[in-house]
Design a protein around this motif. Sequence first.
Motif, PDB file in Angstrom:
ATOM      1  N   GLY A  55       0.823  -1.214   0.000  1.00 43.74           N
ATOM      2  CA  GLY A  55       0.000   0.000   0.000  1.00 43.74           C
ATOM      3  C   GLY A  55       0.853   1.259   0.000  1.00 43.74           C
ATOM      4  N   LYS A  56       2.166   1.072  -0.126  1.00 47.43           N
ATOM      5  CA  LYS A  56       3.100   2.208  -0.183  1.00 47.43           C
ATOM      6  C   LYS A  56       3.087   3.047   1.092  1.00 47.43           C
ATOM      7  CE  LYS A  56       4.154   1.946  -4.773  1.00 47.43           C
ATOM      8  NZ  LYS A  56       3.467   0.687  -5.102  1.00 47.43           N
ATOM      9  N   LEU A  57       2.634   2.446   2.186  1.00 44.44           N
ATOM     10  CA  LEU A  57       2.593   3.197   3.442  1.00 44.44           C
ATOM     11  C   LEU A  57       3.907   3.077   4.201  1.00 44.44           C
ATOM     12  CD1 LEU A  57      -1.029   2.346   4.597  1.00 44.44           C
ATOM     13  CD2 LEU A  57      -0.199   4.370   3.399  1.00 44.44           C
ATOM     14  N   LEU A  71       8.275   4.232   7.870  1.00 47.32           N
ATOM     15  CA  LEU A  71       7.010   4.864   7.488  1.00 47.32           C
ATOM     16  C   LEU A  71       7.236   5.743   6.263  1.00 47.32           C
ATOM     17  CD1 LEU A  71       4.128   5.065   8.420  1.00 47.32           C
ATOM     18  CD2 LEU A  71       4.793   6.869  10.000  1.00 47.32           C
ATOM     19  N   GLU A  72       6.291   5.718   5.332  1.00 48.87           N
ATOM     20  CA  GLU A  72       6.402   6.521   4.114  1.00 48.87           C
ATOM     21  C   GLU A  72       5.378   7.645   4.110  1.00 48.87           C
ATOM     22  OE1 GLU A  72       8.111   7.115   1.433  1.00 48.87           O
ATOM     23  OE2 GLU A  72       9.701   5.774   2.148  1.00 48.87           O
ATOM     24  N   PRO A  73       5.794   8.858   4.392  1.00 50.71           N
ATOM     25  CA  PRO A  73       4.857   9.983   4.472  1.00 50.71           C
ATOM     26  C   PRO A  73       4.072  10.218   3.185  1.00 50.71           C
ATOM     27  CG  PRO A  73       7.112  10.763   4.352  1.00 50.71           C
ATOM     28  CD  PRO A  73       7.187   9.287   4.612  1.00 50.71           C
ATOM     29  N   LEU A  74       4.703   9.988   2.031  1.00 47.99           N
ATOM     30  CA  LEU A  74       3.984  10.225   0.783  1.00 47.99           C
ATOM     31  C   LEU A  74       2.794   9.289   0.630  1.00 47.99           C
ATOM     32  CD1 LEU A  74       6.877  10.921  -1.753  1.00 47.99           C
ATOM     33  CD2 LEU A  74       5.225  12.538  -0.775  1.00 47.99           C
TER      34      LEU A  74
ATOM     35  N   PHE B  89       5.243  14.102  12.150  1.00 51.59           N
ATOM     36  CA  PHE B  89       6.093  13.159  11.447  1.00 51.59           C
ATOM     37  C   PHE B  89       6.259  13.492   9.975  1.00 51.59           C
ATOM     38  CE2 PHE B  89       6.404   9.553   8.634  1.00 51.59           C
ATOM     39  CZ  PHE B  89       7.646   9.074   9.010  1.00 51.59           C
ATOM     40  N   TRP B  90       5.146  13.576   9.266  1.00 49.20           N
ATOM     41  CA  TRP B  90       5.334  13.738   7.824  1.00 49.20           C
ATOM     42  C   TRP B  90       5.702  15.154   7.418  1.00 49.20           C
ATOM     43  CZ3 TRP B  90      -0.123  11.574   6.969  1.00 49.20           C
ATOM     44  CH2 TRP B  90      -1.080  12.568   7.115  1.00 49.20           C
ATOM     45  N   ASP B  91       5.444  16.112   8.273  1.00 49.91           N
ATOM     46  CA  ASP B  91       5.939  17.444   7.955  1.00 49.91           C
ATOM     47  C   ASP B  91       7.460  17.389   7.909  1.00 49.91           C
ATOM     48  OD1 ASP B  91       3.522  18.528   7.712  1.00 49.91           O
ATOM     49  OD2 ASP B  91       3.523  19.665   9.575  1.00 49.91           O
ATOM     50  N   ASP B  92       8.061  16.810   8.957  1.00 50.74           N
ATOM     51  CA  ASP B  92       9.515  16.692   8.991  1.00 50.74           C
ATOM     52  C   ASP B  92      10.032  15.900   7.805  1.00 50.74           C
ATOM     53  OD1 ASP B  92       9.334  18.058  11.288  1.00 50.74           O
ATOM     54  OD2 ASP B  92       9.786  16.378  12.627  1.00 50.74           O
ATOM     55  N   ARG B  93       9.414  14.743   7.602  1.00 51.85           N
ATOM     56  CA  ARG B  93       9.912  13.854   6.554  1.00 51.85           C
ATOM     57  C   ARG B  93       9.776  14.468   5.175  1.00 51.85           C
ATOM     58  NH1 ARG B  93      10.516   8.335   6.666  1.00 51.85           N
ATOM     59  NH2 ARG B  93      10.754   8.463   8.907  1.00 51.85           N
TER      60      ARG B  93
END
Lengths: 111, 111
Positions: A55-57, A71-74, B89-93
């Motif tokens: 799921g590209k997560l 973890l994949e933020p995108l 998390f994803w802001d940083d990443r």
Amino acid sequence: MPADLQGAFRALADPTRRQILMDLSTRDMTIGEVAEQFEITRGAVKKHLTILAEGKLISVRAKGRTRINRLEPLGLKSVVDWFNYFDNFWDDRLNNLKNAIERESRNKHNV
Amino acid sequence: MPADLQGAFRALADPTRRQILMDLSTRDMTIGEVAEQFEITRGAVKKHLTILAEGKLISVRAKGRTRINRLEPLGLKSVVDWFNYFDNFWDDRLNNLKNAIERESRNKHNV
DNA sequence: TTGACATGACACCTTTTGGTATCATTTTAT
DNA sequence: ATAAAATGATACCAAAAGGTGTCATGTCAA
């Protein structure tokens, strides 16, 4: 655009997998480290990680005899973007709800 | 607070149900009207609507012999809120990713 | 009142899921 | 070289999912 949103939503449907994502948000972990946090077998955790990766997560990189899961933020972002489709909708609806509550509140005071 | 997020995530895992949500964002619809948009039987659509209602993503009100299905913004919002857990998390990443790309870009120009 | 319409409720079927257990493979450390 | 460590890969299982078809029930309209 992300034609494979299905994989992400499917991955998110399981509570164990959502917990894994939260765990991975603190730090990258090997399969064994992730497995330690649950009572199910390592094999079951491995399956969950595979589904999360599909799921590209998360992404996985080999390091020696271990696999580091990250973890994949995108991937998460692509899911959140799906909800943007409803932005106008729920803004309106939530405002209506807010107005209705205020109206109700005024009515009560006027009784 | 929403202890039943599971119901919502479960409901969102199916592509037909996600499409139903998008359809309902344009207008409220009876079960029959929703069913017209798909090739599966009305019975199957009814099951999907039940699962969506269990997940609090839609509400249903009886009107004569029909049932009007309506999108529930609060249910959708509770799901989006779950993702807020990852905000920092994803802001940083994503910023790291952005910086990496810019750095790469500068390197290319300097070669 | 009576038939057509919109659903509700089941029984039943096949595929997918989430798990386990077991065995093979790749690395590391001694 | 070799045993232990970390993971890959399968086979197998019970339960849940997604569908269909059928029959019962409530409602509207003539």
